[in-house]
Design an enzyme around this catalytic site. Structure first.
Site, PDB file in Angstrom:
ATOM      1  N   GLY A 165       3.473  12.225   5.532  1.00  0.00           N
ATOM      2  CA  GLY A 165       3.671  11.178   6.482  1.00  0.00           C
ATOM      3  C   GLY A 165       2.216  11.214   6.996  1.00  0.00           C
ATOM      4  NE  ARG A 197      23.108 -13.319  35.609  1.00  0.00           N
ATOM      5  CZ  ARG A 197      24.515 -13.305  35.381  1.00  0.00           C
ATOM      6  NH1 ARG A 197      24.870 -14.388  34.515  1.00  0.00           N
ATOM      7  NH2 ARG A 197      25.570 -12.568  35.606  1.00  0.00           N
ATOM      8  CG  PHE A 206      -1.776   1.060   1.278  1.00  0.00           C
ATOM      9  CD1 PHE A 206      -2.852   1.133   0.162  1.00  0.00           C
ATOM     10  CD2 PHE A 206      -2.180   1.961   2.496  1.00  0.00           C
ATOM     11  CE1 PHE A 206      -3.741   2.384   0.297  1.00  0.00           C
ATOM     12  CE2 PHE A 206      -3.128   2.732   2.539  1.00  0.00           C
ATOM     13  CZ  PHE A 206      -3.962   2.917   1.421  1.00  0.00           C
ATOM     14  CD  GLU A 233      -0.244  -0.407   9.381  1.00  0.00           C
ATOM     15  OE1 GLU A 233       0.163  -1.360   9.417  1.00  0.00           O
ATOM     16  OE2 GLU A 233      -1.553  -0.140   9.528  1.00  0.00           O
ATOM     17  N   GLY A 281      20.397  -7.468  31.690  1.00  0.00           N
ATOM     18  CA  GLY A 281      21.867  -6.910  31.880  1.00  0.00           C
ATOM     19  C   GLY A 281      22.343  -6.824  30.822  1.00  0.00           C
ATOM     20  N   GLY A 282      23.799  -6.969  30.808  1.00  0.00           N
ATOM     21  CA  GLY A 282      24.603  -7.052  29.616  1.00  0.00           C
ATOM     22  C   GLY A 282      24.439  -7.946  28.502  1.00  0.00           C
ATOM     23  CB  ILE A 288      14.995  -8.215  33.121  1.00  0.00           C
ATOM     24  CG1 ILE A 288      14.118  -7.540  33.840  1.00  0.00           C
ATOM     25  CG2 ILE A 288      15.231  -9.749  33.813  1.00  0.00           C
ATOM     26  CD1 ILE A 288      12.646  -7.815  33.646  1.00  0.00           C
ATOM     27  CB  THR A 295       3.153   9.523  14.856  1.00  0.00           C
ATOM     28  OG1 THR A 295       2.190  10.251  14.906  1.00  0.00           O
ATOM     29  CG2 THR A 295       3.882   9.423  13.694  1.00  0.00           C
ATOM     30  CB  ILE A 324       6.025   1.125  -0.007  1.00  0.00           C
ATOM     31  CG1 ILE A 324       5.871   2.618  -0.162  1.00  0.00           C
ATOM     32  CG2 ILE A 324       4.898   0.496  -0.255  1.00  0.00           C
ATOM     33  CD1 ILE A 324       4.788   3.486   0.934  1.00  0.00           C
TER      34      ILE A 324
END
Lengths: 377, 263
Positions: A131, A266, A123, A361, A337-338, A335, A363, A157
C-alpha cells in the site's frame, strides 16, 4: 501573485458547478443508496469534455491546464464524491500514465476512447501487501517470447470493473530490482476483475480487487522503458495528489454549503441557529480553513502548470484538504444535529465519503514523509 | 437568417444581492455571470439553427455593460453564438430600462437581424421589459414570455405563457422575442467550446460608434429616478395549530379556512 482565474478557467468552473447542481445533485443520494455506477453521468461528462480535461486536443482531450482540471474535480466533489473520484481516477491515474509514458501507438490506441469518456482506464498499483510501501510490488511479469506473462494481485482499484472499463495499467516486478508498467486490456484471459468492495463511502464509484493468473499481453504493452515503473508511478502519484486535494477541497466546501444553508433555515429558541455564536464559530473556522486549502491546492496546480517543482506543495495540499474534508463533514453533521445522522441530508453521505481522503492515493503519514523529505529531513 | 441574442451580465445567483444605499444601484462587486434567462434565448437560437427549417447564417450575442461584461459574451459564444458585440462606454452608466433599450436598439440597427431573442427577465433588475423597449425603437413586433416557437416562411408561430393558459400568436419577421425559461433546457458549454470561445470575434463599440446620442443614455438620459429603497414588509408569522385533539384541530383548521372564505 495573480489570484485571478483566467476567463476559461472561470467558465469551466461555473459550467461544472451548474452541471453538478443540475445533473449530479438530483441523483447523488440515490446512486449512493443503490451503490450504482453513474454511467449516464460519465456519458454526459464525456460529451462535455470533462473526462479528458488535461490531455491534448489532438487525442480528443480538452487541452486545458492542471488548474482547470482541479477546478472541475472540486466542483464535482462539492456535490458528490463518487462522481468526482470516477472522473479524477480516470484522468490522473488511468489515462495519465498512457499520456505521459506511452509511445505513439499506445497513445493513438487508447487516448481517444479514454479522453471521450466512452471507455475508462484504471491504475493498478496497490496490492494486499504493498500500500504505502508501493515499491514492495509482488505482482510479477516475465517476458516469454513476444509476450509478458503477469501473475499477482492488485486491490482497491478504481474504475477497473465497470461495463466500460477498457484497461488497467499495472506495476509489476520485471526483474529482481526492477518494476515496470504494463497495459492490460479488460477481457485479457488470465485477468480477473473481482466483485466490488462494500465500502464506507464513495458507494457509486467502482472499486475492486484484481487478479492475474498467467495473464499474457503483447510485449508492446510495456509502458515506457523497462524498469522505469517505480519512477513512473511516483510521478503519477505526485500529479494525482492535486486531483485528490481538489476532492477534499470540494467536499469541505460542499459540507460548508449544506451547513450554512441549514443553519440559516433551522430555528431554535426563536431564531435561526446561524445567529448563535457557537454555530458561527464553526462556520467561520471551516470557511477560513477552506480558503487557505483552496490557495494551497490552486498553487500546487499552478506550479505544475508552470513546469516548476510541485511535489512538496501537492503533498501539503493533499494532507491539508483530506483532514479538512473530514473535519468539515463532521462539523456539518454536528450543525445538522440529529438530521445530520440520517440519509435525508447530504452531509451524512459527505461524512462517510470524507474519511478515505486521508488514506487514498497516499495516506496522511505518507504525505508527511514526502513533505519532511522535501524539507531536508 | 441572422439572429441577435441580447445578453446581460448579472450578479451570480449564489451572491446575496445588496443595494448600495449611496448610489441606490445594485452592488455588482461580487462574482458575476451571464443572466440565466438569456441562456434560454441562445439555446432557442441554436435550436432554430439545428432544426434545419431555415438557414441560420449567424448568431450574434450583444450586450451593454462595463469591461467585465465580456465574460457574459464569452459564455454566450461558448454556448453557440458565432461572434459577439460589446457596447461599452462610460456615458452609458446608470441607464434605466428605456435608455438601455434605446442603446441596444442602436447596436441592433447596425446588425439588421431577422430575429432578436432575449430572456424574459434579468436575474438582477427583473424588469421583464427590455425586449419591448428594443422592439419599439426598431419598429418591430414584440412578443414576451414565449415558451414555444416555430419558424417558417418569414414568420414565427409562438406560444406565449399567459396568466391562464397559452396564447398562440403568429408574428412576421423581423421581430423581438423574449423567451420564458420553459422554452428549452439550455445546454452546458463543452470544454472544447470554452477553450475556443476567445477565438470567436468580439467587437467592442463605444456609444458614438453606433450613433447613440449621449443625452438619451446614462443617468442624465434616464427618465426614472430612484427616490428611496425600502425592504419589503416582513411577512406576518403564520398561525400554528397544535394537534392535541385531532377533532378539535380539524375544527380549528376548517374554521380558519371558512373565515377567509377559502372553503
Amino acid at each position: 501573485m495573480d489570484f485571478e482565474l483566467s476567463d476559461e478557467q472561470r467558465l469551466l468552473r461555473d459550467t461544472v458547478r451548474e452541471f453538478a447542481a443540475g445533473e449530479v445533485a438530483p441523483v447523488a443520494a440515490d446512486l449512493d443508496a443503490s451503490k450504482r455506477f453513474p454511467y449516464e453521468l460519465v456519458e454526459k461528462m464525456g460529451g462535455l469534455g470533462l473526462m479528458g480535461i488535461p490531455f491534448p486536443a489532438e487525442y480528443g482531450g480538452g487541452g486545458a491546464d492542471t488548474l482547470s482540471y482541479a477546478l472541475a474535480v472540486e466542483e464535482l466533489a462539492r456535490v458528490d464524491s463518487s462522481v468526482a473520484i470516477t472522473m479524477a481516477a480516470h484522468t490522473s491515474l488511468g489515462t495519465m500514465p498512457i499520456h505521459l509514458f506511452g509511445d505513439d501507438e499506445q497513445r493513438d490506441e487508447w487516448l481517444p476512447q479514454l479522453c471521450s469518456g466512452r471507455r475508462l482506464a484504471a491504475f493498478g498499483l496497490t496490492e494486499p501487501e504493498a500500500g504505502s510501501d508501493a515499491g514492495n510490488t509482488r505482482t510479477r511479469a516475465a517476458l516469454d517470447g513476444e509476450e509478458w506473462v503477469i501473475d499477482g494481485a492488485k486491490q482497491f482499484i478504481t474504475n477497473s470493473g465497470t461495463d466500460i472499463s477498457a484497461c488497467v495499467t499495472v506495476t509489476a516486478r520485471t526483474g529482481e530490482d526492477e518494476i515496470s508498467n504494463l497495459i492490460v486490456p479488460n477481457g485479457t484471459p488470465g485477468y480477473e476483475v473481482g466483485e466490488p468492495y462494500r465500502k464506507m463511502g464513495w458507494n457509486a464509484s467502482d472499486t475492486r480487487p484484481l487478479s492475474f493468473d498467467g495473464c499474457r499481453v503483447p510485449a508492446a504493452n510495456l509502458l515506457g522503458p523497462r524498469g522505469q515503473g517505480f519512477k513512473q508511478f511516483l510521478q503519477i502519484l505526485d500529479g494525482g495528489r492535486i486531483g485528490v486535494a481538489a476532492m477534499g477541497l470540494g467536499l469541505a466546501q460542499g459540507a460548508l454549503d449544506e451547513a450554512l444553508a441549514y443553519a440559516r433555515e433551522r430555528r431554535a429558541f426563536g431564531r435561526p441557529i446561524s445567529k448563535f455564536q457557537t454555530i458561527q464559530a464553526k462556520i467561520a473556522d471551516i470557511a477560513t480553513e477552506i480558503e487557505a486549502a483552496r490557495l494551497l491546492t490552486y498553487r500546487a496546480a499552478t506550479l505544475k502548470d508552470r513546469g516548476e517543482p510541485f511535489t512538496l506543495t501537492a503533498a501539503q495540499a493533499k494532507l491539508k484538504t483530506g483532514r479538512l474534508a473530514v473535519r468539515a463533514a463532521e462539523e456539518a453533521v454536528q450543525i445538522h444535529g440529529g438530521y445530520g445522522y440520517i440519509e435525508e441530508y447530504p452531509v451524512c453521505r459527505f461524512y462517510r465519503d470524507a474519511k478515505i481522503l486521508t488514506i487514498g492515493e497516499g495516506t496522511d503519514e505518507v504525505q508527511q514523509m514526502v513533505i519532511a523529505r522535501a524539507l531536508g529531513c | 437568417m441572422k439572429i441577435c441574442c441580447l445578453v446581460k451580465e448579472v450578479p451570480d445567483a449564489a451572491v446575496q444581492k445588496r443595494i448600495d444605499p449611496e448610489t441606490k444601484r445594485l452592488d455588482r462587486s461580487g462574482e458575476n455571470t451571464l443572466n440565466q434567462f438569456d441562456t434560454h434565448g441562445i439555446e432557442a437560437a441554436m435550436q432554430i439553427r439545428e432544426g434545419g427549417v431555415v438557414d441560420v447564417e449567424e448568431i450574434v450575442a450583444v450586450t451593454m455593460g462595463p469591461g467585465s461584461a465580456q465574460r457574459a459574451l464569452h459564455k454566450a459564444v461558448a454556448l453557440g453564438a458565432d461572434r459577439s458585440v460589446h457596447l461599452s462606454d462610460d456615458v452609458l452608466a446608470g441607464s434605466d430600462v428605456c435608455a438601455t433599450g434605446y442603446a441596444l436598439a442602436k447596436v441592433l440597427e447596425g446588425e439588421s437581424p431577422d430575429l432578436v431573442l432575449l430572456g424574459q427577465q434579468s436575474d438582477d433588475g427583473e424588469c421583464y421589459t427590455i425586449g419591448a423597449v428594443v422592439a419599439d425603437h426598431l419598429r418591430m413586433p414584440s412578443l414576451t414570455q414565449v415558451i414555444k416557437m416555430d419558424v417558417a416562411d418569414g414568420k414565427l408561430t409562438c406560444e406565449r405563457q399567459a396568466e391562464y393558459g397559452y396564447d398562440t400568436v403568429e408574428v412576421r419577421l423581423p421581430a423581438v422575442i423574449s423567451v420564458g425559461d420553459a422554452i428549452n433546457e439550455p445546454r452546458y458549454p463543452s470544454l472544447k467550446a470554452i477553450m475556443g470561445a476567445k477565438k470567436k470575434p468580439l467587437d467592442t463599440k463605444a456609444a458614438g460608434e453606433v450613433g447613440i446620442e449621449s443625452g438619451k443614455v446614462g443617468e442624465a438620459g434616464s427618465r426614472t429616478q430612484v427616490l428611496a429603497i425600502n425592504p419589503p414588509p416582513e411577512k406576518e408569522p403564520g398561525e400554528i395549530i397544535e394537534d392535541e385533539d385531532t377533532n378539535e384541530t380539524v375544527e380549528k383548521i376548517v374554521a380558519w379556512l371558512e373565515e377567509r372564505k377559502l372553503i
